[in-house]
Design a protein around this motif. Structure first.
Motif, PDB file in Angstrom:
ATOM      1  N   MET A   1      20.682   5.878  16.002  1.00  0.00           N
ATOM      2  CA  MET A   1      19.543   4.996  15.988  1.00  0.00           C
ATOM      3  C   MET A   1      20.051   3.560  15.897  1.00  0.00           C
ATOM      4  O   MET A   1      20.957   3.257  15.128  1.00  0.00           O
ATOM      5  N   SER A   2      19.463   2.662  16.645  1.00  0.00           N
ATOM      6  CA  SER A   2      19.961   1.290  16.718  1.00  0.00           C
ATOM      7  C   SER A   2      19.519   0.469  15.518  1.00  0.00           C
ATOM      8  O   SER A   2      18.520   0.759  14.864  1.00  0.00           O
ATOM      9  N   SER A   3      20.287  -0.587  15.239  1.00  0.00           N
ATOM     10  CA  SER A   3      19.969  -1.485  14.133  1.00  0.00           C
ATOM     11  C   SER A   3      18.625  -2.164  14.337  1.00  0.00           C
ATOM     12  O   SER A   3      17.876  -2.361  13.387  1.00  0.00           O
ATOM     13  N   THR A   4      18.315  -2.516  15.583  1.00  0.00           N
ATOM     14  CA  THR A   4      17.024  -3.163  15.832  1.00  0.00           C
ATOM     15  C   THR A   4      15.870  -2.201  15.541  1.00  0.00           C
ATOM     16  O   THR A   4      14.798  -2.636  15.124  1.00  0.00           O
ATOM     17  N   HIS A   5      16.114  -0.904  15.739  1.00  0.00           N
ATOM     18  CA  HIS A   5      15.088   0.082  15.401  1.00  0.00           C
ATOM     19  C   HIS A   5      14.850   0.102  13.893  1.00  0.00           C
ATOM     20  O   HIS A   5      13.702   0.178  13.439  1.00  0.00           O
ATOM     21  N   HIS A   6      15.912   0.014  13.103  1.00  0.00           N
ATOM     22  CA  HIS A   6      15.770  -0.013  11.647  1.00  0.00           C
ATOM     23  C   HIS A   6      15.008  -1.260  11.201  1.00  0.00           C
ATOM     24  O   HIS A   6      14.160  -1.187  10.298  1.00  0.00           O
ATOM     25  N   GLU A   7      15.296  -2.394  11.818  1.00  0.00           N
ATOM     26  CA  GLU A   7      14.552  -3.611  11.488  1.00  0.00           C
ATOM     27  C   GLU A   7      13.069  -3.420  11.798  1.00  0.00           C
ATOM     28  O   GLU A   7      12.208  -3.817  11.004  1.00  0.00           O
ATOM     29  N   GLN A   8      12.766  -2.808  12.928  1.00  0.00           N
ATOM     30  CA  GLN A   8      11.367  -2.572  13.302  1.00  0.00           C
ATOM     31  C   GLN A   8      10.679  -1.658  12.297  1.00  0.00           C
ATOM     32  O   GLN A   8       9.515  -1.876  11.945  1.00  0.00           O
ATOM     33  N   ILE A   9      11.381  -0.651  11.813  1.00  0.00           N
ATOM     34  CA  ILE A   9      10.806   0.253  10.801  1.00  0.00           C
ATOM     35  C   ILE A   9      10.455  -0.530   9.545  1.00  0.00           C
ATOM     36  O   ILE A   9       9.373  -0.349   8.967  1.00  0.00           O
ATOM     37  N   ILE A  10      11.342  -1.410   9.104  1.00  0.00           N
ATOM     38  CA  ILE A  10      11.062  -2.210   7.911  1.00  0.00           C
ATOM     39  C   ILE A  10       9.846  -3.106   8.143  1.00  0.00           C
ATOM     40  O   ILE A  10       8.960  -3.212   7.285  1.00  0.00           O
ATOM     41  N   ARG A  11       9.773  -3.737   9.305  1.00  0.00           N
ATOM     42  CA  ARG A  11       8.621  -4.599   9.601  1.00  0.00           C
ATOM     43  C   ARG A  11       7.318  -3.786   9.633  1.00  0.00           C
ATOM     44  O   ARG A  11       6.288  -4.230   9.110  1.00  0.00           O
ATOM     45  N   GLU A  12       7.355  -2.600  10.214  1.00  0.00           N
ATOM     46  CA  GLU A  12       6.171  -1.743  10.252  1.00  0.00           C
ATOM     47  C   GLU A  12       5.805  -1.252   8.856  1.00  0.00           C
ATOM     48  O   GLU A  12       4.622  -1.168   8.505  1.00  0.00           O
ATOM     49  N   MET A  13       6.813  -0.918   8.050  1.00  0.00           N
ATOM     50  CA  MET A  13       6.554  -0.473   6.685  1.00  0.00           C
ATOM     51  C   MET A  13       5.877  -1.592   5.893  1.00  0.00           C
ATOM     52  O   MET A  13       4.889  -1.366   5.193  1.00  0.00           O
ATOM     53  N   PHE A  14       6.379  -2.836   6.010  1.00  0.00           N
ATOM     54  CA  PHE A  14       5.756  -3.957   5.306  1.00  0.00           C
ATOM     55  C   PHE A  14       4.330  -4.196   5.801  1.00  0.00           C
ATOM     56  O   PHE A  14       3.445  -4.516   5.004  1.00  0.00           O
ATOM     57  N   ALA A  15       4.094  -4.054   7.087  1.00  0.00           N
ATOM     58  CA  ALA A  15       2.743  -4.233   7.625  1.00  0.00           C
ATOM     59  C   ALA A  15       1.789  -3.205   7.010  1.00  0.00           C
ATOM     60  O   ALA A  15       0.652  -3.539   6.641  1.00  0.00           O
ATOM     61  N   THR A  16       2.245  -1.977   6.860  1.00  0.00           N
ATOM     62  CA  THR A  16       1.432  -0.934   6.244  1.00  0.00           C
ATOM     63  C   THR A  16       1.269  -1.190   4.750  1.00  0.00           C
ATOM     64  O   THR A  16       0.178  -1.059   4.200  1.00  0.00           O
ATOM     65  N   PHE A  17       2.353  -1.575   4.087  1.00  0.00           N
ATOM     66  CA  PHE A  17       2.349  -1.828   2.645  1.00  0.00           C
ATOM     67  C   PHE A  17       1.364  -2.940   2.283  1.00  0.00           C
ATOM     68  O   PHE A  17       0.691  -2.871   1.256  1.00  0.00           O
ATOM     69  N   THR A  18       1.261  -3.959   3.127  1.00  0.00           N
ATOM     70  CA  THR A  18       0.404  -5.108   2.824  1.00  0.00           C
ATOM     71  C   THR A  18      -1.000  -4.980   3.410  1.00  0.00           C
ATOM     72  O   THR A  18      -1.839  -5.847   3.177  1.00  0.00           O
ATOM     73  N   ASP A  19      -1.266  -3.907   4.154  1.00  0.00           N
ATOM     74  CA  ASP A  19      -2.600  -3.662   4.693  1.00  0.00           C
ATOM     75  C   ASP A  19      -3.382  -2.861   3.658  1.00  0.00           C
ATOM     76  O   ASP A  19      -3.316  -1.636   3.619  1.00  0.00           O
ATOM     77  N   PHE A  20      -4.121  -3.574   2.830  1.00  0.00           N
ATOM     78  CA  PHE A  20      -4.833  -2.927   1.731  1.00  0.00           C
ATOM     79  C   PHE A  20      -5.983  -2.046   2.216  1.00  0.00           C
ATOM     80  O   PHE A  20      -6.561  -1.305   1.445  1.00  0.00           O
ATOM     81  N   GLY A  21      -6.302  -2.109   3.494  1.00  0.00           N
ATOM     82  CA  GLY A  21      -7.330  -1.243   4.059  1.00  0.00           C
ATOM     83  C   GLY A  21      -6.779   0.096   4.521  1.00  0.00           C
ATOM     84  O   GLY A  21      -7.531   1.016   4.812  1.00  0.00           O
ATOM     85  N   SER A  22      -5.455   0.207   4.580  1.00  0.00           N
ATOM     86  CA  SER A  22      -4.838   1.460   5.028  1.00  0.00           C
ATOM     87  C   SER A  22      -4.622   2.388   3.844  1.00  0.00           C
ATOM     88  O   SER A  22      -4.570   1.948   2.692  1.00  0.00           O
TER      89      SER A  22
END
Length: 131
Positions: A1-22
């Motif tokens: 798995m590429s490093s850029t994929h890991h960065e994308q996972i972190i960004r998606e995780m933060f988006a979910t973490f901060t979406d209080f409606g999810s």
């Protein structure tokens, strides 16, 4: 798995973490079942992280994460990010976070982070591991 994929996972995780409606359970898609997180010396399991997420959503009105730096190497990622927390009473806090992430099979298995309150009250220091 590429490093850029890991960065994308972190960004998606933060988006979910901060979406209080999810639903907080969506965060489990990003983490291994044996997930561990160490925040300022306090260790959390996946269950503890779930309780932490619920506690934050009950305490805060909003949370924003701004990733300022990210470094990826193999199955490891490091970030420096700012967390802007808006309490339900309207008070705001700004917390600088330096974090190390380790991945296994495309999911986060370890987070080790240090937090530093830049703006807010002294009690904001516990937000990183609030239960």
């Amino acid at each position: 798995m590429s490093s850029t994929h890991h960065e994308q996972i972190i960004r998606e995780m933060f988006a979910t973490f901060t979406d209080f409606g999810s639903t907080p359970d969506r965060l489990f898609d990003f983490m291994t079942p044996d997930y561990r997180q160490c925040v300022d010396g306090r260790e959390m399991t996946l269950g503890d992280f779930q309780a932490h997420t619920h506690a934050l959503r009950n305490t805060l009105g909003a949370l924003e994460i701004d990733i300022q730096h990210v470094v990826c190497e193999g199955d490891k990622v490091a970030t420096v990010h700012m967390a802007r927390a808006t309490h339900r009473c309207g008070e705001q806090s700004l917390i600088k976070v330096v974090a190390f992430y380790q991945f296994r099979e495309g999911r986060i298995c370890l987070v080790d982070e240090l937090t530093h309150v830049l703006e807010g009250s002294g009690s904001d220091q516990v937000l990183g591991a609030l239960q």
